[in-house]
Design a protein around this motif. Structure first.
Motif, mmCIF file in Angstrom:
data_model
loop_
_atom_site.group_PDB
_atom_site.id
_atom_site.type_symbol
_atom_site.label_atom_id
_atom_site.label_comp_id
_atom_site.label_asym_id
_atom_site.label_seq_id
_atom_site.Cartn_x
_atom_site.Cartn_y
_atom_site.Cartn_z
ATOM 1 N N LEU A 167 0.825 -1.211 0.000
ATOM 2 C CA LEU A 167 0.000 0.000 0.000
ATOM 3 C C LEU A 167 0.860 1.262 0.000
ATOM 4 N N GLY A 168 2.051 1.164 0.577
ATOM 5 C CA GLY A 168 2.926 2.328 0.643
ATOM 6 C C GLY A 168 3.378 2.821 -0.712
ATOM 7 N N HIS A 169 3.186 2.005 -1.756
ATOM 8 C CA HIS A 169 3.620 2.409 -3.084
ATOM 9 C C HIS A 169 2.451 2.765 -4.000
ATOM 10 N N PRO A 177 7.622 13.870 -3.192
ATOM 11 C CA PRO A 177 8.933 13.384 -2.728
ATOM 12 C C PRO A 177 9.285 12.041 -3.354
ATOM 13 N N ARG A 178 10.550 11.865 -3.615
ATOM 14 C CA ARG A 178 11.010 10.630 -4.237
ATOM 15 C C ARG A 178 11.035 9.507 -3.205
ATOM 16 N N CYS A 179 10.499 8.366 -3.596
ATOM 17 C CA CYS A 179 10.402 7.202 -2.718
ATOM 18 C C CYS A 179 11.637 6.323 -2.873
ATOM 19 N N GLY A 180 11.884 5.473 -1.895
ATOM 20 C CA GLY A 180 12.983 4.539 -1.978
ATOM 21 C C GLY A 180 12.860 3.569 -3.129
ATOM 22 N N LEU A 187 2.877 6.872 -1.354
ATOM 23 C CA LEU A 187 2.294 7.150 -0.046
ATOM 24 C C LEU A 187 3.339 7.139 1.057
ATOM 25 N N GLU A 188 4.228 6.153 1.058
ATOM 26 C CA GLU A 188 5.174 6.066 2.170
ATOM 27 C C GLU A 188 6.247 7.145 2.113
#
Length: 331
Positions: A167-169, A177-180, A187-188
């Protein structure tokens, strides 16, 4: 004590930093618990050796106490092929296609189940914890990242490739913001505990807080000089006290989280959403505005009950035990 009363399952919840381990009765009662460092910096092979040694030690502890270990349950982060018993990939531990179930079975001689840590936690919350009165539960763990487990009638969906529940993606803020994971606006990257802390600290220092991040919430460029990092819990406290910057960052996180949960509800139509992890410990400061924001985003969808997790950090171990017990019943 009869032999039946003395049955226990050996359960291990393996994290990037530590392992939570227990002997658990079939009714969910924890009769013995211990913790060990994972030592992920030593490499995947060393971590596997530690897991097997700890599990073997727990078997010995059970037998010394007159208990009968009947099965082993292990849960790990990352992508897990539960059917084959393979830890496919884990950034935190360094696993790459590790046949952990077979290795454990060979070492201990016990039926072994391997599962995903968040799905196991969701399974435990759905059967034993905050979602036990609901047939359809979405468990969402909000910590360094955000992951979920969809549990229906006591079973958690794994997905075709062992990657269900990310869900975090969900993309909630295109261009954000750029995600890992490499994409911007997940979302994360906005609503995880690490993202809240990072955003507040960056804004307080006069920067954007939108730097690329690794999967553990750190900056891809490494540490840079600046103010002391404020935790998400401190941001929540400052927002509750009326601080303007904290209120802004907290509101952004709550609104993004509401978008993610609304998407989850549209997909899964659950009765109860259980929130766990560090951010959920903010209590009413999170749940009150989040319920309002989620309600505003729903149209024809039924509003789910939104509740905090009840089992704390025991959920993963309990879920590991449930997976092992399920495997025994199916065999």
């Amino acid at each position: 004590m009869s032999e039946r009363d003395g049955r226990v399952v050996v359960a291990l919840d393996v994290g990037g930093t530590g392992m939570k381990c227990a002997l658990i009765r079939p009714d969910g009662a924890v009769v013995h618990a211990e913790r060990h460092p994972t030592g992920a910096d030593r490499g995947a092979e060393a971590v596997v050796d530690t897991i097997l040694a700890v599990a073997d030690g727990l078997v010995g502890t059970a037998r010394t106490a007159g208990l009968t270990p009947t099965a082993l349950g292990i849960v790990v982060p990352g992508i897990v092929d539960q059917t084959r018993g393979v830890a496919v990939w884990s950034a935190n531990i360094g696993f790459r296609n590790v046949p952990l179930r077979d290795l454990a079975t060979d070492r201990l001689g016990l039926p072994t189940a391997l599962g995903h840590d968040v799905r196991a936690g969701g399974l435990a919350e759905a059967r034993l914890g905050a979602g036990r009165d609901a047939g359809h539960v979405l468990f969402v763990a909000i910590g360094t990242g955000i992951a979920a487990a969809h549990v229906v009638a006591g079973a958690a969906a794994t997905g075709a490739h062992g990657a269900a529940g990310e869900l975090g993606h969900i993309l909630v803020r295109p261009g954000g913001p750029r995600c890992g994971c490499g994409r911007s606006g997940c979302l994360e990257a906005i609503a995880s505990a690490s993202a809240v802390a990072r955003r507040y600290t960056a804004l307080a220092a006069g920067t954007t807080g939108d730097a690329d991040t690794t999967s553990d919430g750190g900056s891809a460029a490494g540490p840079t000089p600046g103010p002391t990092v404020v935790t998400a819990a401190e941001v929540a406290d400052r927002a509750a006290a009326g601080e303007e910057l904290a209120t802004r960052v907290w509101r952004e996180a709550v609104e993004a989280l509401a978008d993610g949960l609304a998407t989850g509800q549209a997909l899964y139509d659950v009765q109860t959403i259980v929130l766990g992890g560090g951010l959920a410990q903010a209590g009413p400061g999170l749940f009150d505005p989040l319920r309002t924001a989620l309600r505003e985003r729903l149209t024809f969808h039924r509003e789910p009950r939104l509740v905090p997790a009840a089992l704390g950090d025991e959920a993963g171990c309990l879920g590991a035990a449930l997976l092992a017990l399920d495997q025994l019943e199916d065999s």
